[in-house]
Design an enzyme around this catalytic site. Structure first.
Site, short mmCIF file in Angstrom:
data_model
loop_
_atom_site.label_atom_id
_atom_site.label_comp_id
_atom_site.label_asym_id
_atom_site.label_seq_id
_atom_site.Cartn_x
_atom_site.Cartn_y
_atom_site.Cartn_z
N TYR A 170 -3.89 0.93 2.54
CA TYR A 170 -2.89 0.15 1.82
C TYR A 170 -3.55 -0.82 0.83
CZ TYR A 170 0.81 -2.91 0.48
OH TYR A 170 1.68 -3.62 -0.30
N ASP A 197 -1.78 -4.29 -11.62
CA ASP A 197 -1.77 -5.62 -11.03
C ASP A 197 -3.22 -6.06 -10.97
OD1 ASP A 197 -1.85 -7.79 -9.32
OD2 ASP A 197 -0.55 -6.90 -7.80
N LYS A 237 1.59 -2.01 -3.56
CA LYS A 237 2.45 -0.90 -3.96
C LYS A 237 2.14 -0.45 -5.37
CE LYS A 237 5.21 0.71 -0.82
NZ LYS A 237 4.65 1.87 -0.19
P1 13P Z 1 2.21 -5.95 -5.04
O1 13P Z 1 2.09 -4.48 -4.79
O2 13P Z 1 3.22 -6.25 -6.10
O3 13P Z 1 0.86 -6.53 -5.35
O4 13P Z 1 2.75 -6.63 -3.72
C1 13P Z 1 1.98 -6.50 -2.57
C2 13P Z 1 2.53 -7.23 -1.40
O5 13P Z 1 1.93 -7.17 -0.36
C3 13P Z 1 3.78 -7.99 -1.49
O6 13P Z 1 4.10 -8.61 -0.27
MG MG Z 2 -0.10 -8.02 -6.20
MG MG Z 3 3.22 -5.72 -8.12
#
Ligand code: 13P
Ligand code: MG
Ligand code: MG
Ligand code: 13P
Length: 365
Positions: free
Chosen positions: A228, A11, A231
């Site tokens: 964090y 990402d 994800k």
């Molecule tokens: P991603 O991991 O896809 O960037 O999403 C992060 C997030 O906080 C979604 O609410």
């Molecule tokens: Mg993202």
């Molecule tokens: Mg993502």
């Protein structure tokens, strides 16, 4: 012919918020991989997206964990991040946790799934990509594909599958691994992989031929970064037909929109909804989590495809079901089990709040 299929993803910026990747980012990545194909480093490639994750699907003959291939992916992400910053996309460079490349993208943020194979006379492969979830999301589908005869009738009636499959399971916290044989060790296997936040199926092998059947990315961003950082939206490559499950057996597990970790702020349980590639745009409460499936026939390393496998109407009911489950889960708001359990909250405000209120906690009888 020995061939390596590498799927490397990151990402590097969301459009809008975390909901998708920008078309210019995909085009830029395409330029970078076109050059690599011209020099002969890559045999072929396909650039796609799943939500806000940019996916580089590449074939070559450099083997797994090859420095030149990983550097190509890394440089593509770094260049893409520059563009993402210029467009002020959300979380530009989100998954690039290091400033300098040091031989391998593993542990640096991007997700990696690679397999070196001897290409069969016909080699159907499915590349699964997910957004708003994490590596353990493949545990249940991989179990069903390769160990559950209620999903895969081939385990019973195909002589070359009847010996079963071996599962390589990684403990993503302790960085250890174990291989368990199915069918005889399914109870031992399930005690671990039924806890997908900690144990993830990394690879599956045919016990008959020892060939690799499936491989997944098991990177956990928060464990790498210590906080964090979004994800670790995972990918998984699965080979189909002949000594492996049929394409329909590989897709069938996704007819259940099973509950996975992820969704809003990576902190909720929600149903994994199989969708067409163009529909991988998680929007409601940044979700619900999505999975896409790009099918290819490999021809001397050329990627013939993709076919968008979840675009099929036969998954409509699953999508409707997923949206009903999403609604039901959402009604729980900040309560478990919609919100992830305490242990998974350690990268949020929970430790700060607990510290702030520590003195106000007094002894209870
Ligand atoms: P991603 O991991 O896809 O960037 O999403 C992060 C997030 O906080 C979604 O609410
Ligand atoms: Mg993202
Ligand atoms: Mg993502
Ligand atoms: P075909 O007879 O169409 O090749 O299908 C065989 C098969 O394995 C279907 O699952």
């Amino acid at each position: 012919m020995k061939l390596t299929l590498s799927v490397i993803k990151a990402d590097i910026g969301g459009y809008v918020g975390h909901s998708a990747s920008h078309p210019d980012i995909l085009a830029k990545a395409g330029e970078s991989l076109t050059k690599a194909k011209k020099t002969g480093l890559l045999i072929d490639y396909h650039v796609t997206q799943c939500g806000d994750d940019l996916q580089l699907i590449m074939t070559h003959q450099q083997g797994e964990e090859n420095e030149r291939i990983h550097k190509l992916a890394w440089d593509t992400f770094v260049e893409g991040t520059k563009l993402a910053k210029a467009l002020k996309l959300y979380g530009a460079g989100q998954d690039l946790l290091s400033d300098a490349f040091s031989g391998n993208v593993k542990g640096m943020g991007p997700g990696v799934a690679e397999m070196e194979i001897e290409e069969r006379p016909s080699e159907p492969v499915i590349v699964f990509m997910a957004d708003k979830t994490s590596a353990g999301a493949w545990n249940m589908p991989l179990y069903k594909m390769f160990a559950d005869p209620f999903n895969t009738i081939g385990l019973i009636i195909a002589p070359n599958m009847h010996t079963g499959f071996a599962f390589e399971v990684h403990d993503v916290k302790e960085h250890t691994k174990i291989t368990l044989n199915t069918p005889e060790e399914i109870y031992d296997l399930l005690i671990f992989i039924g806890a997908p936040s900690r144990y993830a199926v990394k690879a599956v092998y045919s016990r008959e031929t020892k060939e690799i059947a499936a491989v997944s990315s098991t990177q956990r961003l928060s464990l790498i970064a210590g906080r964090y950082v979004g994800k670790d939206d995972p990918v998984c490559i699965v080979r189909a037909q002949s000594q492996f499950p049929a394409v329909g057996e590989v897709l069938e597990p996704f007819s259940l929109p099973h509950l996975v970790e992820g969704w809003m702020r990576g902190s909720h349980h929600g149903p994994l909804m199989p969708v067409a590639i163009d529909d991988a745009t998680p929007t409601r409460f940044d979700g619900p989590p999505r999975v896409t499936a790009a099918g290819f026939q490999l021809a001397d390393g050329k990627l013939i495809g993709p076919r968008d496998m979840f675009a099929d109407k036969s998954f409509d009911r699953t999508r409707q079901w997923a949206n009903e489950v999403a609604e039901y889960m959402r009604r729980h708001g900040p309560f478990e089990p919609h919100r992830l359990p305490l242990e998974e909250m350690e990268y949020t405000t929970m430790p700060q709040v607990a510290k702030k209120l520590a003195k106000r906690f007094t002894k209870a009888d």
